[in-house]
Structures are given as C-alpha cells and as structure tokens.
Motif scaffolding. Structure first.
Motif, PDB file in Angstrom:
ATOM      1  N   UNK A   1       0.842  -1.189   0.000  1.00  0.00           N
ATOM      2  CA  UNK A   1       0.000   0.000   0.000  1.00  0.00           C
ATOM      3  C   UNK A   1       0.878   1.240   0.000  1.00  0.00           C
ATOM      4  N   UNK A   2       0.466   2.232  -0.783  1.00  0.00           N
ATOM      5  CA  UNK A   2       1.171   3.508  -0.843  1.00  0.00           C
ATOM      6  C   UNK A   2       0.186   4.608  -0.499  1.00  0.00           C
ATOM      7  N   UNK A   3       0.549   5.446   0.467  1.00  0.00           N
ATOM      8  CA  UNK A   3      -0.333   6.528   0.917  1.00  0.00           C
ATOM      9  C   UNK A   3       0.116   7.866   0.336  1.00  0.00           C
ATOM     10  N   UNK A   4      -0.843   8.761   0.103  1.00  0.00           N
ATOM     11  CA  UNK A   4      -0.522  10.088  -0.430  1.00  0.00           C
ATOM     12  C   UNK A   4      -1.688  11.028  -0.165  1.00  0.00           C
ATOM     13  N   UNK A   5      -1.408  12.321  -0.280  1.00  0.00           N
ATOM     14  CA  UNK A   5      -2.459  13.328  -0.093  1.00  0.00           C
ATOM     15  C   UNK A   5      -3.430  13.349  -1.266  1.00  0.00           C
ATOM     16  N   UNK A   6      -2.923  13.083  -2.468  1.00  0.00           N
ATOM     17  CA  UNK A   6      -3.799  13.017  -3.628  1.00  0.00           C
ATOM     18  C   UNK A   6      -3.409  11.814  -4.484  1.00  0.00           C
ATOM     19  N   UNK A   7      -4.396  11.316  -5.226  1.00  0.00           N
ATOM     20  CA  UNK A   7      -4.183  10.254  -6.205  1.00  0.00           C
ATOM     21  C   UNK A   7      -4.714  10.757  -7.541  1.00  0.00           C
ATOM     22  N   UNK A   8      -3.939  10.555  -8.601  1.00  0.00           N
ATOM     23  CA  UNK A   8      -4.351  10.963  -9.949  1.00  0.00           C
ATOM     24  C   UNK A   8      -4.258   9.743 -10.854  1.00  0.00           C
ATOM     25  N   UNK A   9      -5.307   9.524 -11.629  1.00  0.00           N
ATOM     26  CA  UNK A   9      -5.262   8.434 -12.606  1.00  0.00           C
ATOM     27  C   UNK A   9      -5.002   8.984 -13.995  1.00  0.00           C
ATOM     28  N   UNK A  10      -3.911   8.527 -14.594  1.00  0.00           N
ATOM     29  CA  UNK A  10      -3.632   8.773 -15.999  1.00  0.00           C
ATOM     30  C   UNK A  10      -4.017   7.541 -16.817  1.00  0.00           C
ATOM     31  N   UNK A  11      -4.746   6.643 -16.185  1.00  0.00           N
ATOM     32  CA  UNK A  11      -5.206   5.446 -16.874  1.00  0.00           C
ATOM     33  C   UNK A  11      -6.532   5.680 -17.568  1.00  0.00           C
ATOM     34  N   UNK A  12      -7.050   4.646 -18.160  1.00  0.00           N
ATOM     35  CA  UNK A  12      -8.336   4.691 -18.847  1.00  0.00           C
ATOM     36  C   UNK A  12      -9.433   5.111 -17.869  1.00  0.00           C
ATOM     37  N   UNK A  13     -10.272   6.068 -18.297  1.00  0.00           N
ATOM     38  CA  UNK A  13     -11.314   6.588 -17.411  1.00  0.00           C
ATOM     39  C   UNK A  13     -12.260   5.486 -16.954  1.00  0.00           C
ATOM     40  N   UNK A  14     -12.756   4.695 -17.891  1.00  0.00           N
ATOM     41  CA  UNK A  14     -13.755   3.687 -17.524  1.00  0.00           C
ATOM     42  C   UNK A  14     -13.176   2.677 -16.539  1.00  0.00           C
TER      43      UNK A  14
ATOM     44  N   UNK B   1      -4.883  -1.722 -20.322  1.00  0.00           N
ATOM     45  CA  UNK B   1      -6.038  -1.645 -19.417  1.00  0.00           C
ATOM     46  C   UNK B   1      -7.099  -0.656 -19.892  1.00  0.00           C
ATOM     47  N   UNK B   2      -7.378  -0.666 -21.189  1.00  0.00           N
ATOM     48  CA  UNK B   2      -8.428   0.180 -21.749  1.00  0.00           C
ATOM     49  C   UNK B   2      -9.730  -0.602 -21.849  1.00  0.00           C
ATOM     50  N   UNK B   3     -10.790  -0.024 -21.345  1.00  0.00           N
ATOM     51  CA  UNK B   3     -12.089  -0.695 -21.347  1.00  0.00           C
ATOM     52  C   UNK B   3     -12.493  -1.035 -22.782  1.00  0.00           C
ATOM     53  N   UNK B   4     -12.838  -2.278 -23.028  1.00  0.00           N
ATOM     54  CA  UNK B   4     -13.225  -2.794 -24.342  1.00  0.00           C
ATOM     55  C   UNK B   4     -12.124  -2.631 -25.389  1.00  0.00           C
ATOM     56  N   UNK B   5     -10.912  -2.361 -24.944  1.00  0.00           N
ATOM     57  CA  UNK B   5      -9.824  -2.193 -25.897  1.00  0.00           C
ATOM     58  C   UNK B   5      -9.885  -0.904 -26.682  1.00  0.00           C
ATOM     59  N   UNK B   6     -10.587   0.124 -26.143  1.00  0.00           N
ATOM     60  CA  UNK B   6     -10.620   1.404 -26.851  1.00  0.00           C
ATOM     61  C   UNK B   6      -9.213   1.979 -26.937  1.00  0.00           C
ATOM     62  N   UNK B   7      -8.962   2.785 -27.957  1.00  0.00           N
ATOM     63  CA  UNK B   7      -7.615   3.334 -28.156  1.00  0.00           C
ATOM     64  C   UNK B   7      -7.480   4.778 -27.707  1.00  0.00           C
ATOM     65  N   UNK B   8      -8.617   5.486 -27.469  1.00  0.00           N
ATOM     66  CA  UNK B   8      -8.534   6.923 -27.205  1.00  0.00           C
ATOM     67  C   UNK B   8      -9.450   7.393 -26.078  1.00  0.00           C
ATOM     68  N   UNK B   9     -10.040   6.483 -25.300  1.00  0.00           N
ATOM     69  CA  UNK B   9     -10.950   6.898 -24.242  1.00  0.00           C
ATOM     70  C   UNK B   9     -12.362   7.072 -24.757  1.00  0.00           C
TER      71      UNK B   9
END
Length: 570
Positions: A309-322, A476-484
């Motif tokens: 586990x890694x703790x932080x004040x904020x978490x940001x996802x640059x991964x696929x939105x879905x 890790x893109x939902x349904x294999x989408x290429x652009x979100x």
C-alpha cells in the motif's frame, strides 16, 4: 521556524498526461511518484527497441503546439507558473517553422524537435493525393487541381474554422467544465459558430467534392473521433496545425517521453516501473472504510498488485477513465460514476497497428513521413467501424515512415515503419486471434500491390502487430478502446469525464479520458487543467480558478465551477 510537511501525490500511469502533470505537481511543491505498470515510460507512447536494431514508437507520432512542451521544460521546483498567460503574445503570432529546428530554448536542452512538411500526404483511392501543409496558397493550388469548384468554399471554411479555433481553443481550451452553468454559458457562442453540428456535415457545407470533404474532416480519426459524429468544434484542429505546424522528436516520440522523464526526475519526482495498481484506497473523512456511496469519500492512496500500500495526499489516474472507476474505485464509493453510467458511455474505436522493418529497394520510397491512405469508401467505412462494429471489405490507414526523416531508427539500408488501421473496439465480439493475422496480410498485400512499398513482403525483415486485445490487456483500456470516451457532443465539455472526481475527494484524472480530450496537445492541456484544480483545492494559487487564472479571462464565460478548497487530509 515550524516544519511544514510537503504534500504528496501518486500518479497512476506514465503517459504524456501523467508525465506532464508530474512535472507540474513538482513545480507546485508536491513530492510526486508515478506508478507505471509497464517496464518503461510512455503508456500508449511506449517506445519499443528490437534486438534486430529497429526502434518503433508504439503510439502517437504527431506532435504539434511546441509551446506546450516548452512551457513544461521551463518549470522549476516549487515555482509553478499556473497563473501565467496560456498563450503569450509571441506564441499567438503563430508563425510556422518551415525548416531547421523548432521548439523553444528550454526544449532544446532536452530534445530536438524538427518540423515536418507536408503535415500529411493524403492518398485517395484513385491514385491522386493532396499534400496537406497548412499553407493557404498551396492548399488553393491543390484544390484548383483536384476540385476547382470548391475554391470559394475553402475561403469560407478557412474563415469559419478560424473563428471556431479562436473561441474553442484559444479562449475556452483550458476551461474545466465542472458544472452545467459553465457549459450553458458557452452554448450560445457554439450555436452561433455552428460548432455543434457534426464535423462532416459542417465541412459538407463548404465542399462539394468528396475528396475535399475527406481532407478537411479526417483528422479527428487521429484522436478517436468519427467525423460523422464529432461536433464541428473539432474543425479547430485544422487551425491548430496550421498555426503551429507538425513536428517530430528526433529519436522518435519516445525521445520526448524520455525528456519528460528527465525533467520530472530533475525536479525531484520518482517513477516506479512494474508497479501495477490494484485498487485506489478510499475511506470516509475519518479514515474508516466506505460502506455506501453517501457522505464524504476520500482517496488515501493505492494498493499495488503485489499487496503493498502507498499513501498520499492526492491520487491521480492517468489510466483509462472507464477502468479507473470500474476496476480501481470500489463501487460503494461511487455515486456519480456508477457501473451503469460508465458502461453506458460510448468508447472510441480501437486500432490494429503493424510495426515492420524492411530493406531499401532499388529506388527511394515515394512516400512522406505521415501518409493517410484512404480506401474506396469513407462514410460507409466509418459507419461500419463506429456503428455496426464490423470489419469491412476495405480499410483506410495511416502509414508512418519516420526513417525518411530519421534513418537512425533502423539498421543501415533499412526503413522502420508502422501502419495504423482503425477497427472496432472489443465490444464488437471479434476474435482478434483469427481476424488479426488476416487483416495484417491484407494490409501488407495492399501496400505492395498498390505500389506504396513495391515488393514489400519480399523485403520484410521485421514484423509484429497489436490489436484491440493489446489495448484491453496491456494498456487496461475498457473494451480495448484506443482513445478513451468517443468525443461525440454528448461526451464533450461538461459531459466528458471531469478532471476532479465527483465521487471521491482528492482523486483526480488526467489524460485522454478527461477534459479536454485525446491527442498529444490536448493531453498536455489536460495536465495543466488538473494542476489548476489541485492548486486551487490546496490553496497553493488562490488567484487560479478551475480553468483559467483569476483576472486573466477576457470573457465572463471562461470562469468555472465554484468549489470550496479541499485542503490536505490528515
């Protein structure tokens, strides 16, 4: 003097969005760690080096708006520039570079950018082509040769696309549409500009020739958008490219990725590779487990796949939105981004990309750095890919041959190339273990038999490819989408995923799935927008509102949502 604990941030993913935001967070005084699943940086922009001497950029290859890059390299530790003008006067002059090097002085400390002309050579199925270079005189000459009846229409298109660019990109580009009121304030202008009809319908007002309609609408395919469905505000892409040109990072896009990593680490940031995130840790405001999507929900860190586990004040996802919401955020912490809502969103199409190396032949290639090769059908093919989600009898493709500019990407006497074919995402049910090899064979045969690369199959020395399964399984893109999410009107601006989570405090998003959308320049803009939200929430730059510096908006509709600062959670 009392010691003040530095704020900490975790960013999931080291794509252009994650790296750009990491640089900005370091400049704002955070201690930032980027967690990357792969063994190297870049995400979709990962660069692959093969044992036989080829270098392949796996993803984006079109670089524009070098000012965005220069701005990142100019940042310093603890001295964020979020309140500075987004487009300084010297940038707005918009003089394109036609030869030599491009990019500002700080950029040249890290990476060499060179302009590419033409931007694209667009081949039509009848063998004619259009060299798209953003030069109005060159454009007029080519229209005169291919579709002379459309010359007057081009002048009107040029005028109206410029107005959309000035309003939609220069004035509203950095606006975070965080509430309905922000969106409603700009609707009258968008209606006045006719920017809400579909892009293909918009271009069809000005051009009668099918060729010209394709030339001035195809670009949205490079950001995952169907020209038949995206709103006409995307006509601004024409002026973005025309104003700042198309550029290439010597060494490939991977060289720019490595330069961003270097800058991030110089500012004190850290990247961990092979660090796949399993869950985002969410509690209530007292640190207790969240049992229902009500009350306060706060991101506290992440749990990696290996259990750490890694703790932080904020978490940001640059991964696929879905998949950020479906896989990483527990359902009991989601009131807005529920499974039902996320799965109902329309995802962009996917891609089959063939990476290949081949020996030089007896005569030089009659190709350009960027080549768009259009098939015999345009509208019908787009409907099959985006609507019916089937593979048609024909295809269009983007053929990238960087060794025409940078021979070092291949062994001596060889070329490295990739060709990208839009295909349906995995909601289609297509079996890519069966369909992938068949389509690869068809594409290679086409390039050879139509004379784009004569004798290609006999000259091949390297061949590999990716399908939607790569986007779904590796990226890790939902349904294999290429652009979100697909950039249709109903998924743009306020209706596109928000860069600040509506469900979980201190959770943010950045990249192609967030506002403003996909494409390398938009992803860098997304990083600045998210950085402004974080700065305001943590009281770092009180003069900065959600989308634009206080007092620097020329129009009142550039303001965004009004929200109380979140502060640092204990």
């Amino acid at each position: 003097m009392p010691h003040t604990r530095r704020k900490t941030a975790l960013i999931i993913g080291s794509g252009f969005g994650g790296l750009s935001l990491g640089i900005r967070l370091q400049s704002l005084g955070f201690d930032t760690t980027i967690l990357e699943k792969l063994d190297g940086p870049g995400g979709r922009a990962y660069q692959k080096r093969t044992p036989d001497g080829y270098v392949f950029d796996m993803g984006p290859t079109v670089i524009t708006v070098p000012h965005f890059i220069e701005e990142l390299f100019a940042l310093e530790r603890d001295r964020g520039m979020l309140a500075e003008p987004d487009y300084p006067a010297h940038v707005l002059t918009g003089e394109r570079v036609r030869e030599g090097e491009s990019g500002g002085p700080r950029t040249r400390d890290y990476v060499r950018l060179v302009p590419i002309l033409p931007f694209y050579r667009i081949y039509f199925d009848d063998g004619t082509y259009f060299d798209y270079d953003g030069d109005p005189d060159s454009t007029r000459r080519q229209i005169q040769a291919l579709a002379p009846a459309d010359l007057a229409g081009y002048e009107r298109f040029h005028r109206d696309a410029k107005a959309i660019f000035e309003r939609g990109f220069l004035e509203l580009g950095y606006t975070h549409f965080g509430d309905p009121a922000t969106m409603l304030r700009v609707v009258p202008d968008l209606l006045k500009l006719d920017a809400v009809r579909t892009l293909f319908s918009f271009t069809s007002k000005y051009f009668q020739s099918p060729k010209m309609r394709q030339v001035f609408s195809f670009e949205t395919l490079l950001v995952g958008g169907n020209p038949l469905s995206v709103p006409a505000i995307y006509a601004m892409i024409h002026f973005v490219e025309k104003t700042w040109g198309i550029h290439y990072a010597v060494g490939g896009t991977g060289a720019l990725v490595r330069a961003f990593v270097q800058k991030f680490e110089e500012l004190g940031g850290r990247i961990e590779y092979g660090a796949e995130v399993e869950d985002i840790l969410v509690t209530d405001d007292r640190g207790r487990p969240v049992r229902a999507p009500v009350g306060k929900r706060v991101a506290r860190g992440v749990r990696l796949k290996d259990g750490r586990e890694r703790r932080a004040d904020i978490v940001v996802s640059n991964g696929d939105w879905a998949n950020t919401y479906l896989r990483l955020v527990p359902p009991q912490a989601r009131l807005i981004n529920t499974d039902l809502r996320v799965k109902a969103a329309r995802q962009s199409m996917s891609l089959l990309v063939i990476y290949f190396g081949f020996r030089e032949g007896g005569r030089p290639l009659d190709l350009r750095h960027h080549n768009i090769i259009l098939g015999p059908r345009y509208e019908e093919l787009l409907r099959e890919i985006f609507g019916e989600k089937v593979l048609g009898a024909d295809f269009s493709q983007y053929l990238h041959v960087p060794t025409l500019t940078d021979p070092a990407l291949a062994p001596p006497g060889h070329h490295a190339a990739y060709t990208l074919v839009p295909v349906p995402h995995n909601g289609s049910g297509l079996d890519w273990e069966v369909e992938g090899p068949k389509l690869v064979d068809k594409v290679l045969a086409f390039l050879e038999e139509r004379g784009y690369i004569p004798g290609l199959r006999g000259r091949l020395t390297h061949l590999e490819y990716i399908t939607p399964d790569y986007f779904e399984g590796t990226l890790d893109s939902y349904l294999g989408n290429a652009f979100g999410p697909e950039p249709i009107l109903a998924q743009s601006a306020y209706f596109r995923p928000h860069n600040r989570s509506e469900d979980v405090r201190n959770l943010y998003l950045v990249g192609a799935g967030a506002q403003p959308g996909a494409g390398t320049p938009s992803v860098m803009m997304s990083a600045k927008m998210t950085a402004r939200l974080i700065a305001r929430d943590f009281g770092i730059h009180p003069e900065v509102r959600d989308g634009v510096p206080e007092g620097k908006a020329e129009r009142p509709d550039q303001a965004s949502e009004d929200r109380e600062p979140a502060g640092v959670n204990p």
